[in-house]
Design a protein around this motif. Structure first.
Motif, mmCIF file in Angstrom:
data_model
loop_
_atom_site.group_PDB
_atom_site.id
_atom_site.type_symbol
_atom_site.label_atom_id
_atom_site.label_comp_id
_atom_site.label_asym_id
_atom_site.label_seq_id
_atom_site.Cartn_x
_atom_site.Cartn_y
_atom_site.Cartn_z
ATOM 1 N N ALA A 169 19.077 -83.975 93.744
ATOM 2 C CA ALA A 169 18.871 -82.627 93.211
ATOM 3 C C ALA A 169 18.071 -81.832 94.215
ATOM 4 O O ALA A 169 17.291 -82.403 94.990
ATOM 5 C CB ALA A 169 18.137 -82.684 91.865
ATOM 6 N N ARG A 170 18.246 -80.541 94.192
ATOM 7 C CA ARG A 170 17.496 -79.695 95.104
ATOM 8 C C ARG A 170 17.274 -78.338 94.455
ATOM 9 O O ARG A 170 17.979 -77.946 93.528
ATOM 10 C CB ARG A 170 18.206 -79.537 96.441
ATOM 11 N N MET A 171 16.273 -77.633 94.983
ATOM 12 C CA MET A 171 15.959 -76.312 94.472
ATOM 13 C C MET A 171 15.758 -75.364 95.643
ATOM 14 O O MET A 171 14.970 -75.652 96.553
ATOM 15 C CB MET A 171 14.711 -76.353 93.588
ATOM 16 N N SER A 172 16.458 -74.249 95.609
ATOM 17 C CA SER A 172 16.382 -73.264 96.681
ATOM 18 C C SER A 172 15.111 -72.445 96.576
ATOM 19 O O SER A 172 14.393 -72.509 95.566
ATOM 20 C CB SER A 172 17.598 -72.345 96.602
ATOM 21 N N PRO A 173 14.819 -71.631 97.593
ATOM 22 C CA PRO A 173 13.653 -70.751 97.513
ATOM 23 C C PRO A 173 13.705 -69.831 96.293
ATOM 24 O O PRO A 173 12.668 -69.456 95.748
ATOM 25 C CB PRO A 173 13.707 -69.968 98.820
ATOM 26 N N GLY A 174 14.900 -69.473 95.870
ATOM 27 C CA GLY A 174 15.056 -68.618 94.699
ATOM 28 C C GLY A 174 15.170 -69.387 93.403
ATOM 29 O O GLY A 174 15.562 -68.828 92.382
ATOM 30 N N SER A 175 14.840 -70.684 93.447
ATOM 31 C CA SER A 175 14.840 -71.561 92.270
ATOM 32 C C SER A 175 16.227 -71.892 91.743
ATOM 33 O O SER A 175 16.375 -72.304 90.591
ATOM 34 C CB SER A 175 13.984 -70.972 91.136
ATOM 35 N N ARG A 176 17.233 -71.739 92.560
ATOM 36 C CA ARG A 176 18.560 -72.186 92.166
ATOM 37 C C ARG A 176 18.612 -73.702 92.315
ATOM 38 O O ARG A 176 18.213 -74.245 93.341
ATOM 39 C CB ARG A 176 19.629 -71.536 93.026
ATOM 40 N N THR A 177 19.117 -74.376 91.287
ATOM 41 C CA THR A 177 19.152 -75.828 91.304
ATOM 42 C C THR A 177 20.566 -76.346 91.528
ATOM 43 O O THR A 177 21.554 -75.742 91.096
ATOM 44 C CB THR A 177 18.605 -76.413 89.999
ATOM 45 N N THR A 178 20.633 -77.470 92.196
ATOM 46 C CA THR A 178 21.897 -78.163 92.434
ATOM 47 C C THR A 178 21.686 -79.631 92.149
ATOM 48 O O THR A 178 20.671 -80.200 92.574
ATOM 49 C CB THR A 178 22.360 -77.988 93.888
ATOM 50 N N TYR A 179 22.629 -80.231 91.428
ATOM 51 C CA TYR A 179 22.520 -81.643 91.066
ATOM 52 C C TYR A 179 23.768 -82.406 91.524
ATOM 53 O O TYR A 179 24.875 -81.876 91.526
ATOM 54 C CB TYR A 179 22.402 -81.801 89.553
ATOM 55 N N ALA A 180 23.553 -83.661 91.856
ATOM 56 C CA ALA A 180 24.687 -84.543 92.079
ATOM 57 C C ALA A 180 25.395 -84.766 90.750
ATOM 58 O O ALA A 180 24.747 -84.814 89.693
ATOM 59 C CB ALA A 180 24.210 -85.875 92.646
ATOM 60 N N ASP A 181 26.696 -84.904 90.794
ATOM 61 C CA ASP A 181 27.458 -85.107 89.559
ATOM 62 C C ASP A 181 26.956 -86.320 88.780
ATOM 63 O O ASP A 181 26.960 -86.335 87.548
ATOM 64 C CB ASP A 181 28.946 -85.278 89.884
ATOM 65 N N SER A 182 26.526 -87.327 89.502
ATOM 66 C CA SER A 182 26.116 -88.575 88.862
ATOM 67 C C SER A 182 24.840 -88.441 88.032
ATOM 68 O O SER A 182 24.549 -89.324 87.212
ATOM 69 C CB SER A 182 25.922 -89.666 89.923
ATOM 70 N N VAL A 183 24.080 -87.368 88.238
ATOM 71 C CA VAL A 183 22.817 -87.230 87.507
ATOM 72 C C VAL A 183 22.781 -86.002 86.595
ATOM 73 O O VAL A 183 21.812 -85.806 85.868
ATOM 74 C CB VAL A 183 21.610 -87.184 88.472
#
Length: 120
Positions: free
Chosen positions: A48-62
């Motif tokens: 998972a990760r979070m951009s400077p603008g707080s946009r989140t991205t997750y791996a499909d598995s989680v």
């Protein structure tokens, strides 16, 4: 110097929960932070990760099980992991890089030492 210190790993039974934390110091400016993991004998992968603008991205598995959050005032990153599975067993790393989130984990500038998560 930039330092990332992870904490919160441990051993848990399947279906349980763990909360990982990453304390960042020494960096100023906008940045992307993320969690990556590496299981024994496997390549490192994004969780998972979070951009400077707080946009989140997750791996499909989680997706639906893990939640990433960030406290900008404290320069900390948290990963709440619920409904853990044995396949979540890995060393978990916190990563930081300036500006936008990179497309590859190899492009992160700074890494923590990792914290082990074991699910049985």
């Amino acid at each position: 110097d930039v330092q990332l210190v992870e904490s919160g790993g441990g051993s848990v039974q399947a279906g349980g929960s763990l909360r990982l934390s990453c304390a960042a110091s020494g960096y100023t400016g906008s940045y992307c932070m993320g969690w990556y993991r590496q299981a024994a004998g496997k390549e490192r992968e994004g969780v998972a990760r979070m951009s400077p603008g707080s946009r989140t991205t997750y791996a499909d598995s989680v997706k639906g099980r893990f939640t990433i959050s960030r406290d900008n005032a404290r320069n900390s990153l948290t990963l709440q992991m619920n409904s853990l599975k044995p396949e979540d067993t890995a060393m978990y790393y916190c990563a930081l890089t300036g500006g936008y989130c990179p497309s590859r984990w190899t492009e992160y500038s700074f890494w923590g030492q990792g914290t082990q998560v074991t699910v049985s």
